[in-house]
Design a protein around this motif. Structure first.
Motif, PDB file in Angstrom:
ATOM      1  N   PRO A 126      91.053 -56.580   0.198  1.00  0.00           N
ATOM      2  CA  PRO A 126      91.571 -55.514  -0.542  1.00  0.00           C
ATOM      3  C   PRO A 126      91.455 -54.224   0.203  1.00  0.00           C
ATOM      4  CG  PRO A 126      88.873 -55.968  -0.215  1.00  0.00           C
ATOM      5  CD  PRO A 126      89.475 -57.549  -0.060  1.00  0.00           C
ATOM      6  N   PRO A 127      92.151 -53.352  -0.034  1.00  0.00           N
ATOM      7  CA  PRO A 127      91.846 -51.821   0.889  1.00  0.00           C
ATOM      8  C   PRO A 127      90.397 -51.426   0.983  1.00  0.00           C
ATOM      9  CG  PRO A 127      92.987 -52.074  -1.657  1.00  0.00           C
ATOM     10  CD  PRO A 127      92.286 -52.497  -1.735  1.00  0.00           C
ATOM     11  N   TYR A 128      90.089 -51.535   2.675  1.00  0.00           N
ATOM     12  CA  TYR A 128      89.145 -50.546   2.727  1.00  0.00           C
ATOM     13  C   TYR A 128      88.298 -49.838   2.270  1.00  0.00           C
ATOM     14  CZ  TYR A 128      89.342 -53.802   6.906  1.00  0.00           C
ATOM     15  OH  TYR A 128      89.901 -54.499   7.464  1.00  0.00           O
ATOM     16  N   ASP A 129      89.516 -48.636   1.073  1.00  0.00           N
ATOM     17  CA  ASP A 129      88.194 -48.141   0.412  1.00  0.00           C
ATOM     18  C   ASP A 129      88.140 -48.873  -1.105  1.00  0.00           C
ATOM     19  OD1 ASP A 129      90.706 -48.080  -0.690  1.00  0.00           O
ATOM     20  OD2 ASP A 129      91.526 -45.819  -0.378  1.00  0.00           O
ATOM     21  N   LEU A 130      87.980 -49.511  -1.562  1.00  0.00           N
ATOM     22  CA  LEU A 130      88.026 -50.477  -2.537  1.00  0.00           C
ATOM     23  C   LEU A 130      86.313 -50.919  -2.858  1.00  0.00           C
ATOM     24  CD1 LEU A 130      89.037 -52.061  -5.052  1.00  0.00           C
ATOM     25  CD2 LEU A 130      87.787 -54.078  -4.053  1.00  0.00           C
ATOM     26  N   SER A 131      85.812 -50.190  -3.916  1.00  0.00           N
ATOM     27  CA  SER A 131      84.542 -49.859  -4.328  1.00  0.00           C
ATOM     28  C   SER A 131      83.425 -51.173  -3.710  1.00  0.00           C
ATOM     29  CB  SER A 131      83.800 -49.028  -5.292  1.00  0.00           C
ATOM     30  OG  SER A 131      84.508 -49.718  -6.478  1.00  0.00           O
ATOM     31  N   GLU A 132      82.593 -51.019  -3.537  1.00  0.00           N
ATOM     32  CA  GLU A 132      81.335 -52.011  -3.779  1.00  0.00           C
ATOM     33  C   GLU A 132      81.595 -52.746  -4.757  1.00  0.00           C
ATOM     34  OE1 GLU A 132      81.088 -54.170  -0.798  1.00  0.00           O
ATOM     35  OE2 GLU A 132      82.138 -52.334   0.452  1.00  0.00           O
ATOM     36  N   THR A 133      81.173 -52.531  -5.367  1.00  0.00           N
ATOM     37  CA  THR A 133      80.933 -52.292  -7.064  1.00  0.00           C
ATOM     38  C   THR A 133      82.374 -53.354  -7.777  1.00  0.00           C
ATOM     39  OG1 THR A 133      79.858 -50.101  -7.301  1.00  0.00           O
ATOM     40  CG2 THR A 133      80.631 -51.387  -9.708  1.00  0.00           C
ATOM     41  N   ALA A 134      83.934 -52.924  -7.414  1.00  0.00           N
ATOM     42  CA  ALA A 134      84.539 -53.705  -7.815  1.00  0.00           C
ATOM     43  C   ALA A 134      85.531 -54.847  -7.308  1.00  0.00           C
ATOM     44  CB  ALA A 134      86.185 -52.277  -7.550  1.00  0.00           C
ATOM     45  N   LEU A 135      84.605 -54.769  -5.989  1.00  0.00           N
ATOM     46  CA  LEU A 135      85.084 -55.905  -5.240  1.00  0.00           C
ATOM     47  C   LEU A 135      84.021 -56.962  -5.763  1.00  0.00           C
ATOM     48  CD1 LEU A 135      85.889 -58.127  -2.649  1.00  0.00           C
ATOM     49  CD2 LEU A 135      83.329 -57.114  -1.777  1.00  0.00           C
ATOM     50  N   ALA A 136      82.615 -56.089  -6.061  1.00  0.00           N
ATOM     51  CA  ALA A 136      81.760 -57.468  -6.331  1.00  0.00           C
ATOM     52  C   ALA A 136      82.173 -58.668  -7.763  1.00  0.00           C
ATOM     53  CB  ALA A 136      80.382 -56.447  -7.116  1.00  0.00           C
ATOM     54  N   HIS A 137      82.315 -57.034  -9.576  1.00  0.00           N
ATOM     55  CA  HIS A 137      83.673 -57.648 -10.111  1.00  0.00           C
ATOM     56  C   HIS A 137      84.785 -58.617 -10.292  1.00  0.00           C
ATOM     57  CE1 HIS A 137      84.566 -56.928 -14.391  1.00  0.00           C
ATOM     58  NE2 HIS A 137      85.792 -56.991 -14.295  1.00  0.00           N
ATOM     59  N   ASP A 138      85.196 -58.964  -8.960  1.00  0.00           N
ATOM     60  CA  ASP A 138      86.564 -59.396  -8.388  1.00  0.00           C
ATOM     61  C   ASP A 138      85.577 -60.452  -8.371  1.00  0.00           C
ATOM     62  OD1 ASP A 138      88.379 -56.899  -8.970  1.00  0.00           O
ATOM     63  OD2 ASP A 138      88.508 -56.623  -7.193  1.00  0.00           O
ATOM     64  N   LEU A 139      84.673 -60.399  -7.487  1.00  0.00           N
ATOM     65  CA  LEU A 139      83.504 -61.723  -7.390  1.00  0.00           C
ATOM     66  C   LEU A 139      83.528 -62.684  -8.181  1.00  0.00           C
ATOM     67  CD1 LEU A 139      82.701 -60.793  -3.666  1.00  0.00           C
ATOM     68  CD2 LEU A 139      84.967 -61.850  -4.290  1.00  0.00           C
ATOM     69  N   GLU A 140      82.781 -61.938  -8.864  1.00  0.00           N
ATOM     70  CA  GLU A 140      82.388 -62.474 -10.449  1.00  0.00           C
ATOM     71  C   GLU A 140      83.817 -63.139 -11.815  1.00  0.00           C
ATOM     72  OE1 GLU A 140      79.143 -60.733 -13.747  1.00  0.00           O
ATOM     73  OE2 GLU A 140      80.727 -59.699 -12.720  1.00  0.00           O
TER      74      GLU A 140
END
Length: 197
Positions: A126-140
């Motif tokens: 993802p873009p480096y500015d993607l939030s950690e919360t959004a990344l965690a949601h994607d991984l979930e």
């Protein structure tokens, strides 16, 4: 310029979006694919390339023998470049490898919510500015789609914290390449109860 490194489309030049994406460097891609080939994780794999950008990671996997590749990219200019690059890889194939490449012009979370598994190999860049919360949601959302022996490679800035791993997905290792950090993860297999003798 970005190019396919190896496989049937080796040395093929790929188009890159003018802005909004950060292509994975050749050095990092070589490291990723050397490690994947060492564990025989590419041939015949069903591959997801999330936040695909130019599609270079997924198309490298296609060139090296993946059976099916899905490039997920929401930004219209980038998804159109993914489609052109996929067409170029298809022409390089000449019909000899029967790899299927599909471009999905949707947001990653929206795609994952309706996707079906199992998936064997996933690139999350993802873009480096993607939030950690959004990344965690994607991984979930991704975790239930993975095959038992799947490999997940997450690319982040070296200044980003470790991703928040959901139940069912566990980190294996971290590798740093200058400004880039790769997190390798795999399905977390629950311990099987021992069988009575």
């Amino acid at each position: 310029m970005t190019r396919i490194i190896a496989g049937f489309a080796g040395s093929l030049s790929l188009q890159v979006p003018r802005s909004g994406t950060r292509p994975t460097s050749d050095r990092v891609r070589e490291a990723i694919f050397s490690a994947l080939e060492a564990r025989d994780a590419i041939h015949g794999a069903r591959v997801l390339d999330l936040y695909a950008g130019s599609g270079a990671l997924g198309l490298e996997a296609a060139s090296r023998g993946a059976a099916e590749v899905v490039l997920v990219e929401r930004a219209k200019p980038a998804s159109e470049i993914c489609r052109r690059n996929a067409d170029a890889v298809g022409r390089a194939d000449g019909g000899g490898h029967a790899v299927r490449v599909r471009v999905v012009p949707r947001a990653v979370a929206a795609y994952l919510e309706g996707a079906a598994g199992p998936v064997d190999l996933v690139f999350v860049d993802p873009p480096y500015d993607l939030s950690e919360t959004a990344l965690a949601h994607d991984l979930e959302l991704l975790a239930p789609l993975l095959s038992d022996d799947a490999v997940v490679v997450v690319e982040r800035s070296s200044r980003s914290p470790e991703p928040v791993w959901p139940a069912g997905l566990a980190p294996e290792r971290r590798r740093d390449y200058g400004e880039t950090t790769l997190w390798w993860a795999a399905p977390d297999q629950p311990a099987r109860p021992s069988q009575p003798e």
